[in-house]
Design a protein around this motif. Sequence first.
Motif, PDB file in Angstrom:
ATOM      1  N   ARG A 159       0.811  -1.213   0.000  1.00  0.00           N
ATOM      2  CA  ARG A 159       0.000   0.000   0.000  1.00  0.00           C
ATOM      3  C   ARG A 159       0.847   1.267   0.000  1.00  0.00           C
ATOM      4  O   ARG A 159       0.428   2.302  -0.522  1.00  0.00           O
ATOM      5  CB  ARG A 159      -0.965  -0.023   1.189  1.00  0.00           C
ATOM      6  CG  ARG A 159      -2.102  -1.025   0.993  1.00  0.00           C
ATOM      7  CD  ARG A 159      -2.878  -1.318   2.261  1.00  0.00           C
ATOM      8  NE  ARG A 159      -4.007  -2.227   2.001  1.00  0.00           N
ATOM      9  CZ  ARG A 159      -3.885  -3.535   1.870  1.00  0.00           C
ATOM     10  NH1 ARG A 159      -2.681  -4.110   1.953  1.00  0.00           N
ATOM     11  NH2 ARG A 159      -4.948  -4.284   1.628  1.00  0.00           N
ATOM     12  N   GLU A 160       2.023   1.198   0.587  1.00  0.00           N
ATOM     13  CA  GLU A 160       2.900   2.373   0.562  1.00  0.00           C
ATOM     14  C   GLU A 160       3.453   2.622  -0.829  1.00  0.00           C
ATOM     15  O   GLU A 160       3.548   3.764  -1.282  1.00  0.00           O
ATOM     16  CB  GLU A 160       4.040   2.191   1.572  1.00  0.00           C
ATOM     17  CG  GLU A 160       3.572   2.229   3.031  1.00  0.00           C
ATOM     18  CD  GLU A 160       4.738   2.151   3.987  1.00  0.00           C
ATOM     19  OE1 GLU A 160       5.911   2.223   3.534  1.00  0.00           O
ATOM     20  OE2 GLU A 160       4.477   2.007   5.202  1.00  0.00           O
ATOM     21  N   GLY A 162       2.003   1.453  -3.549  1.00  0.00           N
ATOM     22  CA  GLY A 162       0.874   1.569  -4.464  1.00  0.00           C
ATOM     23  C   GLY A 162       0.927   0.594  -5.617  1.00  0.00           C
ATOM     24  O   GLY A 162       0.305   0.821  -6.652  1.00  0.00           O
ATOM     25  N   GLY A 246      -9.715  -0.745  -8.041  1.00  0.00           N
ATOM     26  CA  GLY A 246      -8.612  -0.096  -7.328  1.00  0.00           C
ATOM     27  C   GLY A 246      -8.088   1.157  -7.987  1.00  0.00           C
ATOM     28  O   GLY A 246      -7.103   1.749  -7.522  1.00  0.00           O
ATOM     29  N   GLU A 247      -8.728   1.559  -9.075  1.00  0.00           N
ATOM     30  CA  GLU A 247      -8.218   2.660  -9.894  1.00  0.00           C
ATOM     31  C   GLU A 247      -7.992   3.941  -9.107  1.00  0.00           C
ATOM     32  O   GLU A 247      -6.946   4.595  -9.209  1.00  0.00           O
ATOM     33  CB  GLU A 247      -9.210   2.930 -11.039  1.00  0.00           C
ATOM     34  CG  GLU A 247      -8.773   4.015 -11.990  1.00  0.00           C
ATOM     35  CD  GLU A 247      -7.718   3.512 -12.952  1.00  0.00           C
ATOM     36  OE1 GLU A 247      -6.647   4.145 -13.011  1.00  0.00           O
ATOM     37  OE2 GLU A 247      -7.951   2.495 -13.621  1.00  0.00           O
ATOM     38  N   THR A 248      -8.947   4.327  -8.288  1.00  0.00           N
ATOM     39  CA  THR A 248      -8.874   5.607  -7.579  1.00  0.00           C
ATOM     40  C   THR A 248      -7.768   5.615  -6.538  1.00  0.00           C
ATOM     41  O   THR A 248      -6.970   6.562  -6.458  1.00  0.00           O
ATOM     42  CB  THR A 248     -10.226   5.918  -6.914  1.00  0.00           C
ATOM     43  OG1 THR A 248     -11.236   5.929  -7.913  1.00  0.00           O
ATOM     44  CG2 THR A 248     -10.176   7.267  -6.218  1.00  0.00           C
ATOM     45  N   LYS A 249      -7.690   4.518  -5.760  1.00  0.00           N
ATOM     46  CA  LYS A 249      -6.751   4.485  -4.641  1.00  0.00           C
ATOM     47  C   LYS A 249      -5.344   4.061  -5.055  1.00  0.00           C
ATOM     48  O   LYS A 249      -4.347   4.579  -4.540  1.00  0.00           O
ATOM     49  CB  LYS A 249      -7.286   3.535  -3.564  1.00  0.00           C
ATOM     50  CG  LYS A 249      -6.646   3.725  -2.209  1.00  0.00           C
ATOM     51  CD  LYS A 249      -7.408   2.928  -1.155  1.00  0.00           C
ATOM     52  CE  LYS A 249      -6.808   3.157   0.223  1.00  0.00           C
ATOM     53  NZ  LYS A 249      -7.525   2.366   1.263  1.00  0.00           N
ATOM     54  N   PHE A 250      -5.269   3.109  -5.992  1.00  0.00           N
ATOM     55  CA  PHE A 250      -3.963   2.563  -6.390  1.00  0.00           C
ATOM     56  C   PHE A 250      -3.838   2.539  -7.921  1.00  0.00           C
ATOM     57  O   PHE A 250      -3.862   1.475  -8.540  1.00  0.00           O
ATOM     58  CB  PHE A 250      -3.786   1.141  -5.830  1.00  0.00           C
ATOM     59  CG  PHE A 250      -3.879   1.047  -4.340  1.00  0.00           C
ATOM     60  CD1 PHE A 250      -2.919   1.635  -3.526  1.00  0.00           C
ATOM     61  CD2 PHE A 250      -4.947   0.376  -3.738  1.00  0.00           C
ATOM     62  CE1 PHE A 250      -2.999   1.540  -2.149  1.00  0.00           C
ATOM     63  CE2 PHE A 250      -5.034   0.276  -2.366  1.00  0.00           C
ATOM     64  CZ  PHE A 250      -4.070   0.866  -1.563  1.00  0.00           C
ATOM     65  N   SER A 254      -3.401  -0.695 -10.533  1.00  0.00           N
ATOM     66  CA  SER A 254      -4.442  -0.968 -11.522  1.00  0.00           C
ATOM     67  C   SER A 254      -3.856  -1.064 -12.926  1.00  0.00           C
ATOM     68  O   SER A 254      -4.191  -1.979 -13.700  1.00  0.00           O
ATOM     69  CB  SER A 254      -5.519   0.118 -11.479  1.00  0.00           C
ATOM     70  OG  SER A 254      -6.223   0.076 -10.263  1.00  0.00           O
TER      71      SER A 254
END
Length: 363
Positions: A159-160, A162, A246-250, A254
Amino acid sequence: MSDHSVLHVKGRMLVGPQEVRDELWVVGGRISYDRPAGARDVRTVEGWALPGLVDAHCHVGLDAHGPVPADVSEKQALTDRDAGTLLIRDAGSPSDTRWIDDREDLPKIIRAGRHIARTRRYIRNYAWEVEPEDLVAYVAQEARRGDGWVKLVGDWIDREAGDLTACWPRGAVEAAIAEAHRLGARVTAHCFAGDSLRDLVEAGIDCVEHATGLTEETIPLFAERGVAIVPTLVNIATFPRLADGGETKFPRWSAHMRRLHERRYDTVRAAYDAGIPVYVGTDAGGSLPHGLVAAEVAELVTAGIPPLQALSATTWSAHRWLGRPGLEEGAPADLVVYDEDPRTDVRVLAAPRRVVLNGRVVG
């Protein structure tokens, strides 16, 4: 069938890709190519017979949220059985499914224990989540609990960062794989991206699941070491939907997932052409339903693997790889009978005429 009954299967027995016999007999749940003397209560089945199909990446006892009750596990196993899958390599499950071994009407399972993942780097409720210093101990634990396999999560979204990144340092996987081999277990790993592949292969891994991250640089390494892959193309088909979610967050992740999906067929064909062993697996039991083995064989053909080799990847070569017999004399009578020759058209696999497990007609 009673203890004295005999099953006679006649037509074309596909003992191997080119080895065909006209008939076999099932006596006491086992295959014989000699007509039994004084046979009575004989039941006859006709058609094209194959060894029970293999799903080499399946999860019985698991759904999208984690472990499931025994009645759900039973339905999963029955769905696979009715599709002709009579041998499953369970590639990680948090449920205890040993009770299935006592059921002669359910597929045989070769377990890899429970997934072993890095802390907070996998699907919740699926895996043991540990840090590198504990990896060897957990590999030893699952090697003892499984049936000769251990399953690592080689990469997952960081997550860091991405994006997908490797989960384990090189030294940790070297020690872990060495310990599994010392205990007589083979090791496989979930890998979508390419970051972890060289370390895992050079550390001695035996198989990689999905393997969408293979490249021109790593394909020769797999081929040289004889590392198998189980592409699970019916699962890779879900990548665009996952990428959309996951497009918006990562966005980097994606985009990466879409690239892996776009070149999935080229990746599998390049691996096959290089001599990498390829086997059929569906990844059923996570977010996918069970019973998809015929669809996965068809996907391998779409990727460019010749139909006979795609068929072998769920029958003859898959049985050899997992150390289980096929239609040999004296082997347990686990076979599937079809109306037409599946070597000519693998789509025939989607419609079994009869399913025979432990010598009994169960479907």
